[in-house]
Design a protein around this motif. Structure first.
Motif, PDB file in Angstrom:
ATOM      1  N   THR A  43       2.500   4.255 -18.277  1.00  0.00           N
ATOM      2  CA  THR A  43       3.804   3.842 -17.888  1.00  0.00           C
ATOM      3  C   THR A  43       4.102   4.217 -16.271  1.00  0.00           C
ATOM      4  O   THR A  43       4.352   3.492 -15.520  1.00  0.00           O
ATOM      5  CB  THR A  43       5.045   4.278 -18.712  1.00  0.00           C
ATOM      6  N   MET A  44       3.822   5.304 -16.053  1.00  0.00           N
ATOM      7  CA  MET A  44       4.084   6.017 -14.884  1.00  0.00           C
ATOM      8  C   MET A  44       3.021   5.411 -13.557  1.00  0.00           C
ATOM      9  O   MET A  44       3.631   4.875 -12.611  1.00  0.00           O
ATOM     10  CB  MET A  44       3.796   7.670 -14.707  1.00  0.00           C
ATOM     11  N   ARG A  45       2.022   5.194 -14.108  1.00  0.00           N
ATOM     12  CA  ARG A  45       0.762   4.682 -13.435  1.00  0.00           C
ATOM     13  C   ARG A  45       1.237   3.039 -12.990  1.00  0.00           C
ATOM     14  O   ARG A  45       1.009   2.570 -12.030  1.00  0.00           O
ATOM     15  CB  ARG A  45      -0.496   4.618 -14.207  1.00  0.00           C
ATOM     16  N   MET A  46       1.732   2.505 -14.170  1.00  0.00           N
ATOM     17  CA  MET A  46       2.109   0.970 -13.804  1.00  0.00           C
ATOM     18  C   MET A  46       3.111   0.892 -12.617  1.00  0.00           C
ATOM     19  O   MET A  46       3.335   0.193 -11.896  1.00  0.00           O
ATOM     20  CB  MET A  46       2.472   0.250 -15.038  1.00  0.00           C
ATOM     21  N   ILE A  47       4.304   2.002 -12.866  1.00  0.00           N
ATOM     22  CA  ILE A  47       5.352   2.049 -11.760  1.00  0.00           C
ATOM     23  C   ILE A  47       4.668   2.057 -10.288  1.00  0.00           C
ATOM     24  O   ILE A  47       5.272   1.708  -9.504  1.00  0.00           O
ATOM     25  CB  ILE A  47       6.251   3.212 -12.096  1.00  0.00           C
ATOM     26  N   VAL A  58       7.941  -4.078 -13.626  1.00  0.00           N
ATOM     27  CA  VAL A  58       8.417  -2.865 -13.238  1.00  0.00           C
ATOM     28  C   VAL A  58       8.754  -2.780 -11.718  1.00  0.00           C
ATOM     29  O   VAL A  58       7.694  -3.010 -10.914  1.00  0.00           O
ATOM     30  CB  VAL A  58       7.577  -1.707 -13.818  1.00  0.00           C
ATOM     31  N   THR A  59       9.988  -2.494 -11.464  1.00  0.00           N
ATOM     32  CA  THR A  59      10.315  -2.311 -10.170  1.00  0.00           C
ATOM     33  C   THR A  59      10.943  -1.155  -9.709  1.00  0.00           C
ATOM     34  O   THR A  59      11.650  -0.418 -10.617  1.00  0.00           O
ATOM     35  CB  THR A  59      11.138  -3.508  -9.723  1.00  0.00           C
ATOM     36  N   VAL A  60      10.874  -0.991  -8.327  1.00  0.00           N
ATOM     37  CA  VAL A  60      11.810   0.372  -7.710  1.00  0.00           C
ATOM     38  C   VAL A  60      12.682  -0.241  -6.973  1.00  0.00           C
ATOM     39  O   VAL A  60      12.013  -0.753  -5.910  1.00  0.00           O
ATOM     40  CB  VAL A  60      10.625   1.429  -7.047  1.00  0.00           C
ATOM     41  N   ASN A  61      13.941  -0.213  -7.125  1.00  0.00           N
ATOM     42  CA  ASN A  61      14.937  -0.518  -6.144  1.00  0.00           C
ATOM     43  C   ASN A  61      14.666  -2.286  -5.774  1.00  0.00           C
ATOM     44  O   ASN A  61      14.750  -2.624  -4.698  1.00  0.00           O
ATOM     45  CB  ASN A  61      14.755   0.126  -4.903  1.00  0.00           C
ATOM     46  N   SER A  64       8.433  -4.246  -6.427  1.00  0.00           N
ATOM     47  CA  SER A  64       7.170  -3.679  -6.925  1.00  0.00           C
ATOM     48  C   SER A  64       6.606  -2.485  -6.022  1.00  0.00           C
ATOM     49  O   SER A  64       6.580  -2.989  -4.710  1.00  0.00           O
ATOM     50  CB  SER A  64       6.156  -4.842  -7.427  1.00  0.00           C
ATOM     51  N   TYR A  65       6.125  -1.523  -6.202  1.00  0.00           N
ATOM     52  CA  TYR A  65       5.514  -0.531  -5.612  1.00  0.00           C
ATOM     53  C   TYR A  65       4.448  -1.185  -4.572  1.00  0.00           C
ATOM     54  O   TYR A  65       4.300  -0.571  -3.163  1.00  0.00           O
ATOM     55  CB  TYR A  65       4.809   0.468  -6.265  1.00  0.00           C
ATOM     56  N   ALA A  66       3.494  -1.972  -4.934  1.00  0.00           N
ATOM     57  CA  ALA A  66       2.623  -2.716  -3.945  1.00  0.00           C
ATOM     58  C   ALA A  66       3.067  -3.364  -2.833  1.00  0.00           C
ATOM     59  O   ALA A  66       2.474  -3.518  -1.801  1.00  0.00           O
ATOM     60  CB  ALA A  66       1.757  -3.588  -4.875  1.00  0.00           C
ATOM     61  N   ARG A  67       4.314  -3.793  -2.708  1.00  0.00           N
ATOM     62  CA  ARG A  67       5.074  -4.556  -1.855  1.00  0.00           C
ATOM     63  C   ARG A  67       5.648  -3.544  -0.790  1.00  0.00           C
ATOM     64  O   ARG A  67       6.061  -3.979   0.340  1.00  0.00           O
ATOM     65  CB  ARG A  67       6.188  -5.448  -2.232  1.00  0.00           C
ATOM     66  N   PHE A  68       5.709  -2.363  -0.985  1.00  0.00           N
ATOM     67  CA  PHE A  68       6.125  -1.244  -0.001  1.00  0.00           C
ATOM     68  C   PHE A  68       5.277  -1.121   1.155  1.00  0.00           C
ATOM     69  O   PHE A  68       4.217  -1.021   1.055  1.00  0.00           O
ATOM     70  CB  PHE A  68       6.745  -0.050  -0.503  1.00  0.00           C
ATOM     71  N   ARG A  69       5.853  -1.352   2.479  1.00  0.00           N
ATOM     72  CA  ARG A  69       4.948  -1.428   3.593  1.00  0.00           C
ATOM     73  C   ARG A  69       4.874   0.400   3.981  1.00  0.00           C
ATOM     74  O   ARG A  69       3.794   0.504   4.535  1.00  0.00           O
ATOM     75  CB  ARG A  69       5.785  -1.969   4.816  1.00  0.00           C
ATOM     76  N   ALA A  70       5.796   1.120   3.600  1.00  0.00           N
ATOM     77  CA  ALA A  70       5.754   2.571   3.674  1.00  0.00           C
ATOM     78  C   ALA A  70       6.096   3.074   2.333  1.00  0.00           C
ATOM     79  O   ALA A  70       7.226   3.802   2.533  1.00  0.00           O
ATOM     80  CB  ALA A  70       6.594   3.040   5.205  1.00  0.00           C
ATOM     81  N   LEU A  72       5.459   5.943   0.900  1.00  0.00           N
ATOM     82  CA  LEU A  72       6.121   7.515   0.847  1.00  0.00           C
ATOM     83  C   LEU A  72       7.500   7.527   1.155  1.00  0.00           C
ATOM     84  O   LEU A  72       8.046   8.511   0.674  1.00  0.00           O
ATOM     85  CB  LEU A  72       5.046   8.298   1.903  1.00  0.00           C
ATOM     86  N   GLY A  73       8.047   6.848   1.864  1.00  0.00           N
ATOM     87  CA  GLY A  73       9.614   6.919   2.278  1.00  0.00           C
ATOM     88  C   GLY A  73      10.338   6.284   1.323  1.00  0.00           C
ATOM     89  O   GLY A  73      11.644   6.314   1.359  1.00  0.00           O
ATOM     90  N   GLU A  74       9.726   5.551   0.250  1.00  0.00           N
ATOM     91  CA  GLU A  74      10.360   5.033  -0.915  1.00  0.00           C
ATOM     92  C   GLU A  74      10.363   5.624  -2.280  1.00  0.00           C
ATOM     93  O   GLU A  74      11.261   5.962  -3.006  1.00  0.00           O
ATOM     94  CB  GLU A  74      10.068   3.276  -1.088  1.00  0.00           C
ATOM     95  N   VAL A  75       9.096   6.067  -2.528  1.00  0.00           N
ATOM     96  CA  VAL A  75       8.803   6.837  -3.857  1.00  0.00           C
ATOM     97  C   VAL A  75       7.813   7.994  -3.645  1.00  0.00           C
ATOM     98  O   VAL A  75       6.839   7.828  -2.760  1.00  0.00           O
ATOM     99  CB  VAL A  75       8.073   5.768  -4.720  1.00  0.00           C
ATOM    100  N   GLY A  76       8.385   9.230  -4.050  1.00  0.00           N
ATOM    101  CA  GLY A  76       7.279  10.191  -3.958  1.00  0.00           C
ATOM    102  C   GLY A  76       6.780  10.597  -5.458  1.00  0.00           C
ATOM    103  O   GLY A  76       7.757  10.507  -6.221  1.00  0.00           O
ATOM    104  N   ALA A  77       5.681  10.771  -5.572  1.00  0.00           N
ATOM    105  CA  ALA A  77       5.170  10.833  -6.841  1.00  0.00           C
ATOM    106  C   ALA A  77       4.090  11.909  -6.886  1.00  0.00           C
ATOM    107  O   ALA A  77       3.313  12.369  -6.289  1.00  0.00           O
ATOM    108  CB  ALA A  77       4.568   9.550  -7.304  1.00  0.00           C
ATOM    109  N   LEU A  78       4.161  12.745  -8.041  1.00  0.00           N
ATOM    110  CA  LEU A  78       3.154  13.738  -8.643  1.00  0.00           C
ATOM    111  C   LEU A  78       2.604  13.159  -9.961  1.00  0.00           C
ATOM    112  O   LEU A  78       3.245  13.449 -10.842  1.00  0.00           O
ATOM    113  CB  LEU A  78       3.813  15.079  -8.513  1.00  0.00           C
ATOM    114  N   LEU A  79       1.451  12.613 -10.012  1.00  0.00           N
ATOM    115  CA  LEU A  79       0.851  12.339 -11.196  1.00  0.00           C
ATOM    116  C   LEU A  79      -0.418  13.182 -11.479  1.00  0.00           C
ATOM    117  O   LEU A  79      -0.699  13.128 -12.590  1.00  0.00           O
ATOM    118  CB  LEU A  79       0.379  10.719 -11.140  1.00  0.00           C
TER     119      LEU A  79
END
Length: 332
Positions: A43-47, A58-61, A64-70, A72-79
């Protein structure tokens, strides 16, 4: 905010995530729990766009994560704290990440200091302990000052001071209005850190509720009684239908089937001295074990000494080979 709608991931031989829906809200810490193989990591990997869903979204704000241009400024992750070039220093690892987003060198130094890496910043990552590697992973997640944090087992390998630091950090970030989503197998720590819980079992959501509510659902209807006259009280209480008494320790009883006022009344009639009456509280770990009892995919066998008895001729010779259960599967 993280929103999953009917999120599904199927593999040829199994369904890792099966129609999962949830909303991870800003301003609180949300814990992500489940037995090994429940689908948390998938699930986390799909996010994070590392795995493509078979179905659902699944979306963040709202994106979808793939559409963010930057990103690191939107989502910080430790997987995976080990996903670092082991020959680089911690400082150079962070500087290389910063360069991809135009993040200032000053910010790199700030996160190094904030995560306690100042004295090892120029050492190669390959020499780091597990705990220092976790701190570096958290530093990378914080680098872009994101509004959303996704952390998989962030306290793994940390000493007590480090665990307290992570707890304080995450609760502070949530208090700033950020979205904090983390997984952990340390129930005692999750109970202190998470305001809300999403629990998976066999790829499906089995609980999505505030932490207090999750514990409250599993609460025992039991009373702990402290008395120097335990044997006498036990005899009196067992006269009542439906009452059970368990001796926890000398002078301490756990009583079910009757509430505290009735226990006090029965003791008073018989002249039994009571030193204390208190409800029995259930821990998050106990509540979690109850909720996931039917969702454990990898279950250990009973003690080998219970299964192999040399006095029983119908059982195998303990000096011969013994087969072991497979219990090493990890979360998908």
């Amino acid at each position: 905010m993280i929103e999953a709608q009917r999120l599904t991931k199927r593999y040829p031989d199994a369904t890792a995530v099966d129609g999962v829906s949830f909303t991870i809200r800003p301003g609180i810490v949300t814990g992500f729990l489940g037995p090994n193989g429940a689908g948390k990591s998938t699930t986390m990997r799909m996010i994070m766009g590392l795995d493509r869903p078979t179905a659902g979204t699944v979306t963040v704000n709202g994106t979808s994560y793939a559409r963010f241009r930057a990103p690191l400024g939107e989502v910080g992750a430790l997987l995976d704290a080990k996903a670092v070039h082991r020959g680089r220093s911690a400082e150079n690892h962070l500087l290389s990440l910063a360069a991809t987003h135009g993040i200032a060198r000053r910010r790199v130094h700030d996160v190094i200091e904030a995560t306690g890496l100042s004295t090892v910043a120029r050492k190669r990552v390959g020499t780091f302990s597990l705990g220092m590697g976790q701190r570096l992973g958290i530093a990378a997640a914080l680098l872009g000052d994101p509004q959303t944090l996704i952390l998989d087992e962030p306290v793994n390998g940390l000493d007590p001071e480090g665990v307290l630091w992570v707890r304080t950090l995450l609760r502070g970030l949530a208090a700033e209005g950020r979205t904090v989503f983390l997984s952990s197998h340390l129930m005692s720590e999750m109970a202190l850190t998470a305001d809300h819980l999403v629990i998976l079992g066999r790829g499906r959501v089995i609980v999505d509720a505030p932490t207090r509510e999750v514990v409250g659902r599993a609460q025992k209807a039991a009373v702990q009684v402290t008395t120097p006259m335990g044997a006498e009280l036990e005899r009196v209480l067992l006269r009542h239908p439906g009452v059970s008494v368990v001796v926890i320790d000398r002078g301490i009883l756990e009583v079910t089937g009757i509430d505290a006022p009735r226990i006090a009344a029965a003791a008073s009639v018989e002249g039994i001295v009571l030193h204390g009456l208190a409800p029995v509280h259930v821990s998050l770990e106990e509540a979690y074990m109850q909720l996931t009892a039917d969702a454990v995919e990898y279950r250990s066998s009973s003690d080998l000494t219970d299964r192999v008895d040399s006095t029983d001729p119908a059982r195998p010779d303990p000096s011969g080979p013994v087969s072991h259960d497979r219990t090493t599967g990890g979360s998908r």
